[in-house]
Design a protein around this motif. Structure first.
Motif, short mmCIF file in Angstrom:
data_model
loop_
_atom_site.label_atom_id
_atom_site.label_comp_id
_atom_site.label_asym_id
_atom_site.label_seq_id
_atom_site.Cartn_x
_atom_site.Cartn_y
_atom_site.Cartn_z
N UNK A 203 0.81 -1.21 0.00
CA UNK A 203 0.00 0.00 0.00
C UNK A 203 0.85 1.26 0.00
N UNK A 204 0.18 2.40 0.03
CA UNK A 204 0.87 3.70 0.00
C UNK A 204 0.44 4.53 1.20
N UNK A 205 1.41 4.86 2.05
CA UNK A 205 1.12 5.69 3.22
C UNK A 205 0.56 7.03 2.76
N UNK A 206 -0.45 7.52 3.46
CA UNK A 206 -1.13 8.75 3.04
C UNK A 206 -0.19 9.94 2.95
N UNK A 207 0.91 9.93 3.72
CA UNK A 207 1.86 11.03 3.68
C UNK A 207 2.59 11.12 2.35
N UNK A 208 2.59 10.01 1.58
CA UNK A 208 3.36 9.97 0.34
C UNK A 208 2.51 10.16 -0.91
N UNK A 209 1.25 10.49 -0.72
CA UNK A 209 0.39 10.77 -1.88
C UNK A 209 0.93 11.96 -2.68
N UNK A 210 1.61 12.86 -1.99
CA UNK A 210 2.13 14.06 -2.66
C UNK A 210 3.23 13.71 -3.66
N UNK A 211 3.78 12.50 -3.57
CA UNK A 211 4.81 12.08 -4.52
C UNK A 211 4.22 11.24 -5.65
N UNK A 212 2.90 11.33 -5.82
CA UNK A 212 2.20 10.48 -6.77
C UNK A 212 2.73 10.51 -8.18
N UNK A 213 3.22 11.64 -8.64
CA UNK A 213 3.73 11.75 -10.00
C UNK A 213 5.01 10.94 -10.20
N UNK A 214 5.63 10.51 -9.10
CA UNK A 214 6.87 9.72 -9.18
C UNK A 214 6.71 8.36 -8.50
N UNK A 215 5.45 7.91 -8.38
CA UNK A 215 5.15 6.68 -7.65
C UNK A 215 4.56 5.62 -8.57
N UNK A 216 5.07 4.40 -8.45
CA UNK A 216 4.46 3.23 -9.07
C UNK A 216 3.84 2.41 -7.95
N UNK A 217 2.54 2.19 -8.00
CA UNK A 217 1.87 1.39 -6.98
C UNK A 217 1.73 -0.04 -7.46
N UNK A 218 1.72 -0.96 -6.53
CA UNK A 218 1.72 -2.38 -6.89
C UNK A 218 0.42 -3.05 -6.46
N UNK A 219 -0.08 -3.89 -7.34
CA UNK A 219 -1.24 -4.74 -7.04
C UNK A 219 -0.73 -6.17 -7.01
N UNK A 220 -0.63 -6.75 -5.81
CA UNK A 220 -0.13 -8.11 -5.67
C UNK A 220 -1.27 -9.04 -5.29
N UNK A 235 1.69 7.22 -10.82
CA UNK A 235 2.00 7.46 -12.23
C UNK A 235 1.79 6.19 -13.05
N UNK A 236 1.90 5.02 -12.40
CA UNK A 236 1.72 3.75 -13.08
C UNK A 236 1.30 2.71 -12.05
N UNK A 237 0.73 1.61 -12.55
CA UNK A 237 0.28 0.51 -11.69
C UNK A 237 1.01 -0.76 -12.11
N UNK A 238 1.58 -1.46 -11.13
CA UNK A 238 2.31 -2.70 -11.42
C UNK A 238 1.56 -3.90 -10.83
N UNK A 239 1.27 -4.88 -11.67
CA UNK A 239 0.68 -6.13 -11.22
C UNK A 239 1.83 -7.10 -10.94
N UNK A 240 1.99 -7.48 -9.68
CA UNK A 240 3.08 -8.38 -9.32
C UNK A 240 2.62 -9.83 -9.48
N UNK A 241 3.14 -10.50 -10.52
CA UNK A 241 2.86 -11.91 -10.72
C UNK A 241 3.96 -12.78 -10.12
N UNK A 242 5.17 -12.25 -10.06
CA UNK A 242 6.28 -13.03 -9.53
C UNK A 242 7.41 -12.13 -9.08
N UNK A 243 8.36 -12.72 -8.35
CA UNK A 243 9.51 -11.99 -7.84
C UNK A 243 10.74 -12.87 -7.95
N UNK A 244 11.86 -12.28 -8.33
CA UNK A 244 13.07 -13.05 -8.60
C UNK A 244 13.58 -13.87 -7.43
N UNK A 245 13.47 -13.33 -6.21
CA UNK A 245 14.00 -14.04 -5.05
C UNK A 245 13.12 -15.21 -4.62
N UNK A 246 11.87 -15.21 -5.05
CA UNK A 246 10.96 -16.28 -4.64
C UNK A 246 9.89 -16.55 -5.71
#
Length: 502
Positions: A203-220, A235-246
């Motif tokens: 998720x995104x802490x409410x204090x960091x909404x002001x950085x939205x233009x430089x933020x990629x949020x993730x949907x896992x 600025x963009x949305x990332x769907x996390x299907x997998x991660x390199x470490x696991x």
């Protein structure tokens, strides 16, 4: 059975230099150091030491150093000390071994077995100090049609893009796995650099909404903290299907890290383990993935590019081909040396393939199918330097994510104990007394310095190749040569051996 395991590290204290100031005791969250009133001296419990080097760095008299224990078992080439200790641990606990950060084993680094070509005479080099160099990158689909209005002027038919001033972004690290101050540092640095940081699945802490233009949020898969405002403030949305470490498994954030603030941001109960499932329970095919891609586009009025993050596995090229057809705008590929806050040790160290081979295979497959311009590629997983970035782009990436390098810039000492939540450097912890040790102003400045230095080095390397833009470098494998590689590895990478003529 833990009594069978000797401490991995020994803390060496110079008694002549130690002034019993007890700074080491106050600074160590692992409770390694303690004062013995009977002897009037400082002592240590070596078994608790994770070699984070906090005590070494803050000791005012330089009285401390940490060394690896030289205690050994009887020599056995098949049963190493580490393997024996891991058997003891599991026999004692019955649990899965957990580890953090990337794979520490001495595996092949293909970055180190590739050399960069240089120009000299017929194609002269370019001096970046005196001639313009373009390191700006746009991520997204490149298939816009050329259309004109009634007056003959070109119409802007470009789909949503991410514009990066440098081909480097900060990869996904969730609030919970890292601290509030660490997230603040990444957000500030991304804003100043003109690039992006990724929230991870927390998720995104409410204090960091002001950085939205430089933020990629993730949907896992756990959908932690996902709601309309979260998606809109990005600025963009990332769907996390997998991660390199696991690859192939979900995520786990221990309840000890779920503070009230983290719980509110993730929309889960405080103090309860956050466990995300291995699959998205609504995605079992490319068609299902396409449904989520367009649901997210619909929710955000088709104004934000959609990223799909996958782990580098043996059939990654075929998976990427499907992702490109799902409607996604960007694909992020994470290699097997990628870092993590916590992962089963066996999976981290044995599952997945190197990002270099995966990246080359994906780029080649998409080109062969004529859909390379349908999607941008972001590479991640142990990108350690500017030369790694250059090599990744030459293999086909449009840009790179960096995670561990960013943590190091903030002060991480790679002690690989993130899962314990006792980070003495204020990064991978939620304890208020530890979090405050990380100054966001200083850490963000260090991040800016790191990426700025890399950008300058990238320009110098491009200039040496006679190339003046990232676009001309992308997929330009003629600029790479292999050394110490097999014919099969050279074929997959799509490069020639050093000294071999074209």
């Amino acid at each position: 059975m833990s009594m069978y395991i000797q401490p991995e590290y020994e803390v060496i204290r110079n008694e002549q230099r130690c002034i019993n100031c007890r700074a080491c005791e106050r600074q160590c969250a692992n409770e390694v150091h303690f004062f013995d009133p009977k002897t009037g001296k400082m002592n240590t419990d070596d078994a608790k030491c994770v070699n984070c080097h906090r005590c070494v760095c803050i000791c005012p008299t330089h009285a401390l150093k940490i060394v690896r224990s030289d205690d050994t078992y009887k020599v056995n080439a098949n049963w190493s000390k580490q393997t024996i200790n891991e058997v003891y641990k599991q026999a004692d606990s019955g649990g899965v071994l957990l580890s953090s950060m990337g794979n520490p084993n001495p595996l092949v680094s293909f970055w180190d077995k590739m050399l960069i070509n240089a120009s000299q005479v017929t194609n002269p080099p370019i001096d970046p100090l005196r001639e313009p160099m373009e390191t700006q990158v746009c991520l997204g689909k490149r298939t816009a049609k050329i259309e004109r209005d009634a007056s003959g002027k070109l119409k802007n038919t470009l789909l949503p893009h991410l514009e990066l001033k440098v081909p480097i972004m900060f990869s996904a690290m969730s609030y919970g796995s890292i601290s509030y101050n660490a997230h603040a540092s990444l957000a500030r640095a991304a804003q100043e650099l003109g690039t992006y940081y990724n929230t991870g699945e927390g998720g995104l802490h409410k204090d960091f909404y002001k950085y939205g233009k430089n933020t990629i949020v993730q949907v896992a898969s756990g959908r932690f903290g996902v709601f309309k405002d979260y998606l809109e403030n990005a600025a963009a949305i990332e769907i996390k299907m997998g991660q390199g470490a696991k690859p192939g498994i979900g995520g786990h954030l221990p309840g000890t890290k779920i503070s009230s603030d983290v719980a509110e941001t993730r929309m889960i109960p405080e103090g309860v383990d956050a466990i995300s499932p291995a699959p998205h329970h609504d995605i079992y095919s490319i068609e299902d993935l396409r449904q989520l891609v367009y649901s997210l586009k619909e929710t955000t009025s088709y104004k934000k590019p959609i990223i799909v993050k996958i782990a580098a596995v043996h059939n990654v090229a075929a998976i990427a081909s499907g992702v490109a057809r799902s409607g996604a705008d960007i694909i992020a590929i994470d290699g097997y040396c990628g870092g993590t806050g916590a992962a089963p040790t066996r999976i981290r160290d044995n599952v997945g393939i190197p990002i270099e081979l995966a990246l080359a295979a994906v780029d080649q497959r998409l080109r062969e199918e004529g859909i390379r311009d349908e999607i941008s590629i972001v590479a991640s997983g142990s990108v350690r330097s500017s030369s790694d970035v250059v090599k990744a782009i030459a293999l086909g990436a449009d840009a790179c994510y960096i995670g561990t390098a960013a943590l190091l810039a903030m002060g991480c000492h790679l002690c690989r104990a993130c899962q314990q939540g006792k980070c003495n450097w204020g990064i991978a912890t939620q304890r208020p007394d530890l979090v405050k040790r990380l100054n966001p102003e200083t850490a963000s400045k260090n991040l800016v310095n790191l990426v700025t230095a890399w950008d300058r080095e990238i320009q110098e390397m491009m200039g040496g190749m006679g190339i003046n833009s990232i676009e001309a470098l992308r997929g330009n494998r003629l600029m790479l040569r292999g050394i110490g590689l097999t014919d099969t590895e050279l074929k997959v990478l799509g490069i020639r051996y050093a000294g071999e003529s074209i």
